[in-house]
Design an enzyme around this catalytic site. Sequence first.
Site, PDB file in Angstrom:
ATOM      1  N   ASP A 101       0.857  -1.182   0.000  1.00  0.00           N
ATOM      2  CA  ASP A 101       0.000   0.000   0.000  1.00  0.00           C
ATOM      3  C   ASP A 101       0.897   1.237   0.000  1.00  0.00           C
ATOM      4  OD1 ASP A 101      -2.853   1.125   0.532  1.00  0.00           O
ATOM      5  OD2 ASP A 101      -1.566   2.161   1.967  1.00  0.00           O
ATOM      6  N   ASN A 119      -2.807  12.859  -4.778  1.00  0.00           N
ATOM      7  CA  ASN A 119      -3.981  13.194  -5.585  1.00  0.00           C
ATOM      8  C   ASN A 119      -4.586  14.524  -5.162  1.00  0.00           C
ATOM      9  OD1 ASN A 119      -4.060  11.044  -7.389  1.00  0.00           O
ATOM     10  ND2 ASN A 119      -5.304   9.782  -6.044  1.00  0.00           N
ATOM     11  N   ASP A 144      -1.782   9.358 -11.107  1.00  0.00           N
ATOM     12  CA  ASP A 144      -1.635   8.323 -12.130  1.00  0.00           C
ATOM     13  C   ASP A 144      -0.182   8.177 -12.562  1.00  0.00           C
ATOM     14  OD1 ASP A 144      -4.350   7.854 -12.020  1.00  0.00           O
ATOM     15  OD2 ASP A 144      -4.807   8.919 -13.887  1.00  0.00           O
ATOM     16  N   ASP A 195      -4.482   2.135  -4.640  1.00  0.00           N
ATOM     17  CA  ASP A 195      -3.031   2.284  -4.485  1.00  0.00           C
ATOM     18  C   ASP A 195      -2.416   1.049  -3.830  1.00  0.00           C
ATOM     19  OD1 ASP A 195      -4.184   2.739  -2.013  1.00  0.00           O
ATOM     20  OD2 ASP A 195      -2.744   4.263  -1.425  1.00  0.00           O
TER      21      ASP A 195
END
Length: 142
Positions: free
Chosen positions: A19, A27, A36, A62
């Site tokens: 993770d 983001n 991205d 993620d």
Amino acid sequence: RIETLMSSRAECIGFLLIDIDDFKEINDQFGHQAGDRFLIRFGQEISDAVRTSDFVFRYAGDEFVVVLQICDEVSLMNTAERLRQKIEELTVSWQGHSLHSTISIGLALSNDAVRNGEELMRIADDALYRAKNSGGNSSVLG
């Protein structure tokens, strides 16, 4: 898919559930295109760091899974720590900014008692939860 990978392995596999720590901040601060870009580079770095016989895939959001042909805890932990350190050093450029993050990794190892993907995922997920709760940027064996 995990069951297929396990059935194709001769004896055992190592399983890493990864993770990206605080990925939401990338983001939120820089936008989803930056996120991205980071995910793409992250996936490339992880794929490049393992053998061609190993499997890397994005699991959700993620989170990534790495399935390794490793049968012992020491080798599995060494691989996880090598990946963790590699990502800790990763810098992704985005519109004049440098994107950084760390990762938390939950590890599981198949053995005589653990022979299915669902159980490996549960063990790795529990270990990942412990890694995240200890502050992240760590590898925990389940």
